[in-house]
Design an enzyme around this catalytic site. Structure first.
Site, PDB file in Angstrom:
ATOM      1  N   SER A 108      18.067  12.261  -1.720  1.00 60.00           N
ATOM      2  CA  SER A 108      17.766  11.791  -0.375  1.00 60.00           C
ATOM      3  C   SER A 108      18.853  10.851   0.125  1.00 60.00           C
ATOM      4  O   SER A 108      20.014  11.223   0.174  1.00 60.00           O
ATOM      5  CB  SER A 108      16.379  11.137  -0.356  1.00 60.00           C
ATOM      6  OG  SER A 108      15.974  10.833   0.952  1.00 60.00           O
ATOM      7  N   ASP A 155      15.438  15.476   5.502  1.00 68.54           N
ATOM      8  CA  ASP A 155      13.992  15.371   5.666  1.00 68.54           C
ATOM      9  C   ASP A 155      13.610  14.158   6.513  1.00 68.54           C
ATOM     10  O   ASP A 155      12.490  14.079   7.003  1.00 68.54           O
ATOM     11  CB  ASP A 155      13.258  15.379   4.324  1.00 68.54           C
ATOM     12  CG  ASP A 155      13.673  14.259   3.381  1.00 68.54           C
ATOM     13  OD1 ASP A 155      14.530  13.439   3.751  1.00 68.54           O
ATOM     14  OD2 ASP A 155      13.132  14.207   2.258  1.00 68.54           O
TER      15      ASP A 155
END
Length: 575
Positions: free
Chosen positions: A149, A305
């Site tokens: 991430s 995301d």
């Protein structure tokens, strides 16, 4: 520095087969050159947190490497074969822009195929939400994405998805961990079967793009789309492979991409942190917005995301919205569109998390639908969809800049959310309004909610122990008053108890256990303490609110709420 026997017992197996010579040499070098780093590399095993397994790359049980990932994949393979013993098992794999992601993804694929499991591996880097989509689209039993991430460049990670497209949740996560813990490194099958390996790209890409447009566009006149000026940055990440195509195919042509951040790069050279939650990460995008006169700035994290959004305020100045604000704006828009186009049947719901803005509950109440609240992490929102198939999920989000529209993707999705926020901006601009004005209207209707987050980083063994002690202290010495306001309610998600401090009544908490404490104050303020599941941090979340009678009171109301947050932080000695 002396190396403790407990650490040596974990290190010694890495000095012989099945570990390759390169790994053995790296371990030997750590033993002589940096014993403290050796200790940190071996003192524990990496564990699944709210976002899967994430850690620093290197040798050791507490690092991301071919052996820790191989062991996890072998355990997952064994578990899949137990669950689907008489079926053809298929797994999808994606990876992001981080160093070693491509090679590690191939190693993971080889372990699966060595175990007789068919693999669909993306031929190049792709966003995490596309992996979630691909699991269902290709009728896979599981999915893996190699990503860390928005963590620093030295990190990588391993997120596991189940056949519904959502991340692992109980009981599967615990059962898979048991499978992994039973294994020795000699049990890993690394020699892949190439006949079971399929590379995927454009066909799945287009199906994903079509799905995003279907779920996040609302028949806006082309003229309105042409008037919207967009600046987009992928922050050196994967979204550049999909988002420009989504916007173009949805009719948005006036898009400027930050050239310095367009190319995927695991070093993230233009930012301190590739995290759209950090204002500094969008600095170049904001500068481009001023040059182009853009209406909106959108930035996504490396695996696409999360999204950060900046819009122009009433004075025309670009301001960054936080995750709670974008979540409220998108949810309110979806609810209004749903009401106008479909009408509510009574089985609809939205989803959010325990640390996110209470405005989500207000929105659900106003539209007469349910707002389900779960633990931090989008796997819990995806689980809501899985657990209540008779209900219709509209959308949901969490404060950490994640949002999900419908159930085509069962994870936070910056791709479809980027299109959605552009649709909202285009409609608002065509009507002589703006996203900022729509946010102010929400404050008028539902109350002015303001949230703030403090993250305290505590690295290594000492840091982990310090975080643990902080939570122990909060439990053993519960606060009864904060900033002159009485604490009326304490929720302890570890003991699954909610205590009313006025009546001493205790109610059970019906969601899974988690190391989280939430204080509710008499004036409606909310304070949450929670150790991160994926980073060496303890996080404190603050939510305060007040009524807003008119828009000319916005500045004074915001100043009042800012001061209240500062006072709470000071009173809790978190400065």
């Amino acid at each position: 520095m002396k190396i403790e026997r407990e650490i040596l017992d974990k290190v010694n197996p890495w000095l012989e087969s099945p570990f390759d010579i390169e790994t053995q040499d790296l371990v030997k070098d750590l033993m002589t050159s940096d014993p403290s780093k050796l200790e940190d590399s071996f003192y524990k095993n990496l564990e699944f947190g709210t976002g899967g397994m994430r850690g620093i790359m290197g040798v050791g049980t507490n690092r991301i490497n071919k052996y820790t990932l191989g062991k996890n994949t072998q355990g997952l393979s064994n578990y899949l074969k137990k669950c689907f013993s008489n079926e053809n098992i298929k797994v999808a794999i994606a990876y992001d822009c981080r160093h070693n992601s491509k090679s590690l993804a191939k190693i993971v694929a080889d372990v699966f195929t060595a175990n007789g499991i068919e693999v669909f591996l993306f031929s190049d880097l792709r966003p995490t939400p596309e992996l979630s989509f691909a699991v269902k689209h290709l009728k896979c039993k599981a999915g893996i994405v190699l990503t860390a991430s928005h963590n620093p460049p030295e990190y990588n990670g391993y997120k596991v998805y189940w056949e519904d497209g959502g991340q692992l949740v109980p009981p599967q996560d615990g059962e898979i961990i048991q499978e992994i813990e039973q294994l020795a490194y000699t049990d890993i099958l690394f020699s892949g079967n190439e006949t079971l390996l399929n590379y995927i790209d454009k066909e799945v890409d287009q199906a994903f793009i079509d799905s995003c447009i279907q779920n996040a566009s609302f028949n806006i006149p082309q003229e309105s789309k042409d008037q919207l000026k967009i600046v987009f940055t992928p922050l050196h990440g994967t979204s550049v492979t999909i988002i420009p195509s989504v916007l173009e195919q949805a009719g948005y042509k006036n898009v400027s991409i930050v050239s310095e951040q367009k190319e995927p790069n695991g070093d993230f050279p233009t930012v301190k942190s590739p995290n759209p939650e950090e204002p500094e990460a969008l600095k170049l995008a904001l500068e481009l917005a001023e040059k182009t006169g853009a209406d909106i700035v959108i930035g996504t994290d490396p695996d696409s995301d999360r999204l950060g959004v900046a819009v122009r305020d009433s004075n025309g100045t670009m301001i960054l919205l936080n995750g709670n604000q974008t979540m409220a704006i998108m949810t309110a828009f979806l609810l209004e569109q749903w009401k106008r186009n479909k009408g509510f049947k009574g089985n609809e719901f939205i989803g959010t998390t325990i640390v996110s803005t209470p405005m989500m509950l207000e929105l659900a109440s106003a539209y007469g639908i349910e707002c389900k609240v779960g633990l931090t992490g989008f796997k819990w929102i995806a689980k809501m969809i899985k657990d209540f198939p008779e209900q219709q999920f509209i959308g949901g989000g969490e404060e950490s800049f994640g949002y999900m529209i419908g159930d085509a993707v069962r994870d936070k999705d910056a791709v479809a959310s980027t299109l959605l926020v552009c649709e909202i901006a285009a409609i608002a601009k065509a009507a002589g309004s703006s996203i900022y004005q729509e946010l102010l209207n929400l404050y008028l209707d539902y109350g002015f909610y303001k949230e703030h987050l403090i993250s305290l980083t505590k690295k290594g063994i000492e840091g982990a122990n310090e975080i643990k002690q902080m939570m122990i202290d909060l439990r053993e010495n519960p606060v009864s008053e904060i900033n002159g306001e009485r604490v009326i309610f304490i929720e302890d998600y570890q003991s699954s108890e909610a205590r009313n401090l006025f009546t001493e009544e205790i109610e059970p908490i019906e969601i899974p256990k988690s190391n989280v404490l939430i204080y509710y104050l008499e004036d409606g303020s909310k304070i949450c303490a929670r150790p991160s599941g994926t980073e060496p941090k303890i996080k404190f979340y603050f939510s305060v609110n007040t009524d807003l009678q008119s828009l000319d009171k916005i500045a004074s109301a915001e100043a009042y709420l800012n001061q209240k947050i500062e006072n709470i932080i000071s009173d809790m000695n978190l400065n």
